[in-house]
Design a protein around this motif. Structure first.
Motif, PDB file in Angstrom:
ATOM      1  N   GLN A  26     -42.921  -7.875  88.518  1.00 39.06           N
ATOM      2  CA  GLN A  26     -41.401  -7.633  89.654  1.00 39.06           C
ATOM      3  C   GLN A  26     -41.115  -5.893  88.898  1.00 39.06           C
ATOM      4  OE1 GLN A  26     -37.785  -9.624  87.936  1.00 39.06           O
ATOM      5  NE2 GLN A  26     -37.906 -11.361  89.765  1.00 39.06           N
ATOM      6  N   LYS A  27     -42.177  -6.176  87.196  1.00 41.56           N
ATOM      7  CA  LYS A  27     -41.701  -4.348  87.093  1.00 41.56           C
ATOM      8  C   LYS A  27     -42.816  -3.725  87.040  1.00 41.56           C
ATOM      9  CE  LYS A  27     -43.018  -2.509  81.789  1.00 41.56           C
ATOM     10  NZ  LYS A  27     -42.835  -3.060  80.186  1.00 41.56           N
ATOM     11  N   LYS A  28     -44.288  -4.136  88.054  1.00 41.50           N
ATOM     12  CA  LYS A  28     -44.970  -4.035  88.693  1.00 41.50           C
ATOM     13  C   LYS A  28     -44.563  -3.369  90.054  1.00 41.50           C
ATOM     14  CE  LYS A  28     -50.375  -3.862  90.042  1.00 41.50           C
ATOM     15  NZ  LYS A  28     -51.207  -5.216  90.283  1.00 41.50           N
ATOM     16  N   ASN A  29     -44.205  -4.353  90.575  1.00 40.42           N
ATOM     17  CA  ASN A  29     -43.091  -3.140  91.717  1.00 40.42           C
ATOM     18  C   ASN A  29     -42.361  -2.606  92.016  1.00 40.42           C
ATOM     19  OD1 ASN A  29     -45.106  -5.607  93.049  1.00 40.42           O
ATOM     20  ND2 ASN A  29     -43.466  -7.432  93.420  1.00 40.42           N
ATOM     21  N   ALA A  30     -41.754  -2.090  90.574  1.00 41.75           N
ATOM     22  CA  ALA A  30     -40.261  -1.613  90.474  1.00 41.75           C
ATOM     23  C   ALA A  30     -40.933  -0.168  90.482  1.00 41.75           C
ATOM     24  CB  ALA A  30     -39.359  -1.922  89.385  1.00 41.75           C
ATOM     25  N   ALA A  31     -42.379  -0.399  89.117  1.00 43.42           N
ATOM     26  CA  ALA A  31     -43.443   1.061  89.572  1.00 43.42           C
ATOM     27  C   ALA A  31     -43.538   1.909  90.085  1.00 43.42           C
ATOM     28  CB  ALA A  31     -43.732   1.494  88.148  1.00 43.42           C
ATOM     29  N   LEU A  32     -44.164   0.847  91.589  1.00 43.00           N
ATOM     30  CA  LEU A  32     -44.739   0.815  92.793  1.00 43.00           C
ATOM     31  C   LEU A  32     -43.654   2.394  93.804  1.00 43.00           C
ATOM     32  CD1 LEU A  32     -47.712  -2.249  93.491  1.00 43.00           C
ATOM     33  CD2 LEU A  32     -48.228   0.609  92.456  1.00 43.00           C
ATOM     34  N   ALA A  33     -42.517   1.001  93.812  1.00 47.39           N
ATOM     35  CA  ALA A  33     -41.534   1.240  94.189  1.00 47.39           C
ATOM     36  C   ALA A  33     -40.540   2.809  93.934  1.00 47.39           C
ATOM     37  CB  ALA A  33     -40.662   0.129  94.573  1.00 47.39           C
ATOM     38  N   GLU A  34     -40.706   2.890  92.661  1.00 46.51           N
ATOM     39  CA  GLU A  34     -40.374   4.313  92.012  1.00 46.51           C
ATOM     40  C   GLU A  34     -41.291   5.979  92.729  1.00 46.51           C
ATOM     41  OE1 GLU A  34     -40.431   6.361  87.743  1.00 46.51           O
ATOM     42  OE2 GLU A  34     -39.071   4.659  88.011  1.00 46.51           O
ATOM     43  N   THR A  35     -42.974   5.125  91.992  1.00 42.67           N
ATOM     44  CA  THR A  35     -43.677   6.193  93.019  1.00 42.67           C
ATOM     45  C   THR A  35     -43.694   6.402  94.237  1.00 42.67           C
ATOM     46  OG1 THR A  35     -44.685   5.062  91.090  1.00 42.67           O
ATOM     47  CG2 THR A  35     -46.474   6.107  92.686  1.00 42.67           C
ATOM     48  N   ALA A  36     -43.252   5.600  94.847  1.00 43.41           N
ATOM     49  CA  ALA A  36     -43.647   5.317  96.436  1.00 43.41           C
ATOM     50  C   ALA A  36     -41.797   6.761  96.570  1.00 43.41           C
ATOM     51  CB  ALA A  36     -43.276   4.260  97.346  1.00 43.41           C
ATOM     52  N   ALA A  37     -40.976   6.137  96.091  1.00 41.13           N
ATOM     53  CA  ALA A  37     -39.893   7.013  96.397  1.00 41.13           C
ATOM     54  C   ALA A  37     -40.437   9.094  95.574  1.00 41.13           C
ATOM     55  CB  ALA A  37     -38.152   6.767  95.100  1.00 41.13           C
ATOM     56  N   GLU A  38     -40.373   8.700  95.064  1.00 40.99           N
ATOM     57  CA  GLU A  38     -40.677  10.233  94.603  1.00 40.99           C
ATOM     58  C   GLU A  38     -41.538  10.660  95.662  1.00 40.99           C
ATOM     59  OE1 GLU A  38     -43.178  10.352  91.283  1.00 40.99           O
ATOM     60  OE2 GLU A  38     -40.937   8.877  89.786  1.00 40.99           O
ATOM     61  N   GLY A  39     -42.214  10.077  96.278  1.00 45.02           N
ATOM     62  CA  GLY A  39     -42.727  11.164  97.667  1.00 45.02           C
ATOM     63  C   GLY A  39     -44.182  11.319  96.950  1.00 45.02           C
ATOM     64  N   GLU A  40     -45.173  10.711  95.951  1.00 44.10           N
ATOM     65  CA  GLU A  40     -46.745  10.979  95.915  1.00 44.10           C
ATOM     66  C   GLU A  40     -47.776  11.038  97.363  1.00 44.10           C
ATOM     67  OE1 GLU A  40     -48.302   9.220  92.758  1.00 44.10           O
ATOM     68  OE2 GLU A  40     -47.097   9.571  91.173  1.00 44.10           O
ATOM     69  N   VAL A  41     -48.516  11.942  96.966  1.00 49.71           N
ATOM     70  CA  VAL A  41     -49.133  11.649  98.168  1.00 49.71           C
ATOM     71  C   VAL A  41     -50.692  11.428  98.018  1.00 49.71           C
ATOM     72  CG1 VAL A  41     -50.701  13.976 100.419  1.00 49.71           C
ATOM     73  CG2 VAL A  41     -48.494  14.506  99.580  1.00 49.71           C
ATOM     74  N   VAL A  42     -51.042  10.879  98.678  1.00 48.97           N
ATOM     75  CA  VAL A  42     -52.273   9.680  98.736  1.00 48.97           C
ATOM     76  C   VAL A  42     -53.477  11.255  99.256  1.00 48.97           C
ATOM     77  CG1 VAL A  42     -53.707   8.300  99.975  1.00 48.97           C
ATOM     78  CG2 VAL A  42     -51.547   8.063  99.862  1.00 48.97           C
ATOM     79  N   GLU A  43     -54.516  10.899  98.375  1.00 49.41           N
ATOM     80  CA  GLU A  43     -55.307  12.179  98.353  1.00 49.41           C
ATOM     81  C   GLU A  43     -55.988  12.197  99.703  1.00 49.41           C
ATOM     82  OE1 GLU A  43     -59.683  12.372  96.203  1.00 49.41           O
ATOM     83  OE2 GLU A  43     -58.181  11.945  95.090  1.00 49.41           O
TER      84      GLU A  43
END
Length: 64
Positions: A26-43
């Motif tokens: 759950q902690k890992k999924n929350a971190a991934l969701a947060e990263t996706a919400a910030e709108g990080e761009v894939v290389e």
């Protein structure tokens, strides 16, 4: 004197492991969701583009 119930102790350890594993997931999924919400761009990807989806067919997969 009563005998120790080893199966009960083992079950409790297994449940604790399972709970800890679930919390980590759950902690890992929350971190991934947060990263996706910030709108990080894939290389190699422009902002606003969706990530490329690779399509594989039965012909692409190696035979066992």
């Amino acid at each position: 004197m009563a005998k120790p119930n080893y199966s009960f102790a083992k079950r409790q350890r297994d449940l604790a492991k399972e709970q800890k594993k679930e919390e980590k997931l759950q902690k890992k999924n929350a971190a991934l969701a947060e990263t996706a919400a910030e709108g990080e761009v894939v290389e190699g990807q422009e902002p606003g583009e969706e990530a490329p989806v690779s399509e594989t067919t039965a012909e692409d997969k190696p035979a066992n």
